[in-house]
Design a protein around this motif. Structure first.
Motif, PDB file in Angstrom:
ATOM      1  N   ARG A   1       0.834  -1.222   0.000  1.00  0.00           N
ATOM      2  CA  ARG A   1       0.000   0.000   0.000  1.00  0.00           C
ATOM      3  C   ARG A   1       0.860   1.261   0.000  1.00  0.00           C
ATOM      4  O   ARG A   1       0.509   2.261  -0.614  1.00  0.00           O
ATOM      5  CB  ARG A   1      -0.928   0.023   1.216  1.00  0.00           C
ATOM      6  CG  ARG A   1      -2.267  -0.615   0.980  1.00  0.00           C
ATOM      7  CD  ARG A   1      -3.288  -0.271   2.049  1.00  0.00           C
ATOM      8  NE  ARG A   1      -2.872  -0.561   3.420  1.00  0.00           N
ATOM      9  CZ  ARG A   1      -2.888  -1.758   3.989  1.00  0.00           C
ATOM     10  NH1 ARG A   1      -3.285  -2.815   3.307  1.00  0.00           N
ATOM     11  NH2 ARG A   1      -2.514  -1.925   5.238  1.00  0.00           N
ATOM     12  N   LEU A   2       1.985   1.210   0.723  1.00  0.00           N
ATOM     13  CA  LEU A   2       2.873   2.373   0.800  1.00  0.00           C
ATOM     14  C   LEU A   2       3.896   2.402  -0.337  1.00  0.00           C
ATOM     15  O   LEU A   2       4.711   3.311  -0.408  1.00  0.00           O
ATOM     16  CB  LEU A   2       3.599   2.398   2.153  1.00  0.00           C
ATOM     17  CG  LEU A   2       2.721   2.635   3.378  1.00  0.00           C
ATOM     18  CD1 LEU A   2       3.543   2.494   4.653  1.00  0.00           C
ATOM     19  CD2 LEU A   2       2.039   3.981   3.315  1.00  0.00           C
ATOM     20  N   SER A   3       3.862   1.387  -1.209  1.00  0.00           N
ATOM     21  CA  SER A   3       4.785   1.268  -2.350  1.00  0.00           C
ATOM     22  C   SER A   3       6.249   1.313  -1.920  1.00  0.00           C
ATOM     23  O   SER A   3       7.080   1.977  -2.545  1.00  0.00           O
ATOM     24  CB  SER A   3       4.510   2.366  -3.379  1.00  0.00           C
ATOM     25  OG  SER A   3       3.199   2.258  -3.870  1.00  0.00           O
ATOM     26  N   LEU A   4       6.579   0.563  -0.869  1.00  0.00           N
ATOM     27  CA  LEU A   4       7.961   0.496  -0.403  1.00  0.00           C
ATOM     28  C   LEU A   4       8.713  -0.563  -1.196  1.00  0.00           C
ATOM     29  O   LEU A   4       8.159  -1.610  -1.524  1.00  0.00           O
ATOM     30  CB  LEU A   4       8.004   0.166   1.088  1.00  0.00           C
ATOM     31  CG  LEU A   4       7.253   1.120   2.017  1.00  0.00           C
ATOM     32  CD1 LEU A   4       7.376   0.662   3.461  1.00  0.00           C
ATOM     33  CD2 LEU A   4       7.761   2.540   1.845  1.00  0.00           C
ATOM     34  N   ALA A   5       9.951  -0.293  -1.486  1.00  0.00           N
ATOM     35  CA  ALA A   5      10.767  -1.212  -2.281  1.00  0.00           C
ATOM     36  C   ALA A   5      11.540  -2.171  -1.371  1.00  0.00           C
ATOM     37  O   ALA A   5      12.767  -2.217  -1.385  1.00  0.00           O
ATOM     38  CB  ALA A   5      11.721  -0.422  -3.166  1.00  0.00           C
ATOM     39  N   THR A   6      10.807  -2.936  -0.579  1.00  0.00           N
ATOM     40  CA  THR A   6      11.415  -3.887   0.341  1.00  0.00           C
ATOM     41  C   THR A   6      10.375  -4.942   0.677  1.00  0.00           C
ATOM     42  O   THR A   6       9.215  -4.807   0.308  1.00  0.00           O
ATOM     43  CB  THR A   6      11.922  -3.168   1.617  1.00  0.00           C
ATOM     44  OG1 THR A   6      12.659  -4.079   2.426  1.00  0.00           O
ATOM     45  CG2 THR A   6      10.787  -2.567   2.424  1.00  0.00           C
TER      46      THR A   6
ATOM     47  N   ALA B   1      15.461  -3.841   9.280  1.00  0.00           N
ATOM     48  CA  ALA B   1      15.860  -2.428   9.295  1.00  0.00           C
ATOM     49  C   ALA B   1      15.317  -1.730  10.534  1.00  0.00           C
ATOM     50  O   ALA B   1      16.032  -0.971  11.201  1.00  0.00           O
ATOM     51  CB  ALA B   1      15.381  -1.741   8.017  1.00  0.00           C
ATOM     52  N   LEU B   2      14.052  -1.972  10.855  1.00  0.00           N
ATOM     53  CA  LEU B   2      13.472  -1.383  12.058  1.00  0.00           C
ATOM     54  C   LEU B   2      14.278  -1.791  13.290  1.00  0.00           C
ATOM     55  O   LEU B   2      14.628  -0.950  14.128  1.00  0.00           O
ATOM     56  CB  LEU B   2      12.013  -1.818  12.207  1.00  0.00           C
ATOM     57  CG  LEU B   2      11.333  -1.503  13.545  1.00  0.00           C
ATOM     58  CD1 LEU B   2      11.279  -0.002  13.807  1.00  0.00           C
ATOM     59  CD2 LEU B   2       9.945  -2.120  13.588  1.00  0.00           C
ATOM     60  N   CYS B   3      14.597  -3.066  13.403  1.00  0.00           N
ATOM     61  CA  CYS B   3      15.325  -3.560  14.570  1.00  0.00           C
ATOM     62  C   CYS B   3      16.752  -3.021  14.602  1.00  0.00           C
ATOM     63  O   CYS B   3      17.279  -2.720  15.677  1.00  0.00           O
ATOM     64  CB  CYS B   3      15.308  -5.083  14.603  1.00  0.00           C
ATOM     65  SG  CYS B   3      13.638  -5.724  14.887  1.00  0.00           S
ATOM     66  N   GLY B   4      17.383  -2.883  13.440  1.00  0.00           N
ATOM     67  CA  GLY B   4      18.713  -2.280  13.391  1.00  0.00           C
ATOM     68  C   GLY B   4      18.679  -0.843  13.860  1.00  0.00           C
ATOM     69  O   GLY B   4      19.549  -0.384  14.617  1.00  0.00           O
ATOM     70  N   TRP B   5      17.656  -0.110  13.410  1.00  0.00           N
ATOM     71  CA  TRP B   5      17.478   1.285  13.813  1.00  0.00           C
ATOM     72  C   TRP B   5      17.302   1.383  15.342  1.00  0.00           C
ATOM     73  O   TRP B   5      17.964   2.180  16.007  1.00  0.00           O
ATOM     74  CB  TRP B   5      16.268   1.855  13.073  1.00  0.00           C
ATOM     75  CG  TRP B   5      15.891   3.241  13.459  1.00  0.00           C
ATOM     76  CD1 TRP B   5      14.855   3.614  14.259  1.00  0.00           C
ATOM     77  CD2 TRP B   5      16.536   4.459  13.055  1.00  0.00           C
ATOM     78  NE1 TRP B   5      14.818   4.980  14.372  1.00  0.00           N
ATOM     79  CE2 TRP B   5      15.834   5.520  13.655  1.00  0.00           C
ATOM     80  CE3 TRP B   5      17.638   4.734  12.252  1.00  0.00           C
ATOM     81  CZ2 TRP B   5      16.200   6.849  13.469  1.00  0.00           C
ATOM     82  CZ3 TRP B   5      17.998   6.064  12.062  1.00  0.00           C
ATOM     83  CH2 TRP B   5      17.286   7.106  12.675  1.00  0.00           C
TER      84      TRP B   5
ATOM     85  N   GLY C   1      18.798  -5.708   6.052  1.00  0.00           N
ATOM     86  CA  GLY C   1      18.041  -4.565   6.553  1.00  0.00           C
ATOM     87  C   GLY C   1      18.583  -4.085   7.888  1.00  0.00           C
ATOM     88  O   GLY C   1      18.737  -2.883   8.117  1.00  0.00           O
ATOM     89  N   PHE C   2      18.891  -5.040   8.765  1.00  0.00           N
ATOM     90  CA  PHE C   2      19.422  -4.697  10.083  1.00  0.00           C
ATOM     91  C   PHE C   2      20.717  -3.896   9.961  1.00  0.00           C
ATOM     92  O   PHE C   2      20.861  -2.848  10.593  1.00  0.00           O
ATOM     93  CB  PHE C   2      19.671  -5.971  10.909  1.00  0.00           C
ATOM     94  CG  PHE C   2      20.217  -5.680  12.278  1.00  0.00           C
ATOM     95  CD1 PHE C   2      19.349  -5.465  13.334  1.00  0.00           C
ATOM     96  CD2 PHE C   2      21.581  -5.602  12.501  1.00  0.00           C
ATOM     97  CE1 PHE C   2      19.847  -5.173  14.605  1.00  0.00           C
ATOM     98  CE2 PHE C   2      22.083  -5.311  13.761  1.00  0.00           C
ATOM     99  CZ  PHE C   2      21.218  -5.087  14.813  1.00  0.00           C
TER     100      PHE C   2
END
Length: 185
Positions: free
Chosen positions: A21-26, A34-38, A110-111
């Motif tokens: 829905r958000l058209s993210l390329a992942t 990535a969220l957890c790495g952040w 991603g992390f």
């Protein structure tokens, strides 16, 4: 329909649907990594986290209460929980080995990217944390195999557990240790 458990990650399919829905390329696993790495690197658990972890200010903020918002709140709570409830958002165990291992390697990629965004060039890591980060980097460079046997299945379970513990160690080095130092001052 009962309310979702606040300590459980949303379904992979719900996260994938919101990503589309958000058209993210992942994909869901890489985005959760990535969220957890952040978060493990000290990034804030803000609603606009996808723009932060993807380093793209043009990414829309997820809807309050949606799958990505739930992913953020549950992941932050799991990382902060000292009872080691942290889990990775990966395909179910009944998915093919190649899909599960590929998702784990994507999660690690991603992390690494978002951890680097959050910590900068010289993260405050212990010797064990540095080793763990190096091991996650090796996994991020790995390629899934097409098929496997029971030994390969068992190895993947062990690798997933290693990544889970390594992330908690890195979160401890970068976030919990900093919080502890602030309380002492």
């Amino acid at each position: 329909m009962p309310a979702p458990d606040a300590s459980e990650l949303p379904e992979l399919s719900a996260v994938d649907a919101e990503i589309r829905r958000l058209s993210l390329a992942t994909d869901a696993s890489e985005l959760h990594g990535a969220l957890c790495g952040w978060l493990a690197g000290g990034g804030d658990a803000v609603r606009e986290w996808p723009a932060k972890v993807l380093a793209d200010d043009g990414v829309a903020t997820p809807a309050a209460g949606g799958a990505l918002d739930e992913l953020r709140t549950v992941s932050a709570a799991q990382l902060a929980d000292r009872s080691f409830t942290f889990e990775l958002l990966l395909p179910d165990v009944d998915a093919p080995l190649s899909e599960r291992s590929g998702a784990l390697f994507d999660w690690c990629r991603g992390f690494l990217g978002a951890f680097g965004l959050a910590t900068g060039a010289k993260p405050p890591l212990s010797e064990e944390g540095s080793e763990a980060l190096g091991d996650i980097a090796k996994l991020a460079a790995a390629q899934p195999q097409d098929d496997g046997d029971e030994e390969d299945e068992a190895a993947l379970v062990e690798i997933e557990e290693f990544v889970r513990v390594a992330v908690l160690l890195l979160h401890g080095d970068c976030v919990l240790a900093a919080q502890h130092r602030q309380r002492l001052n």
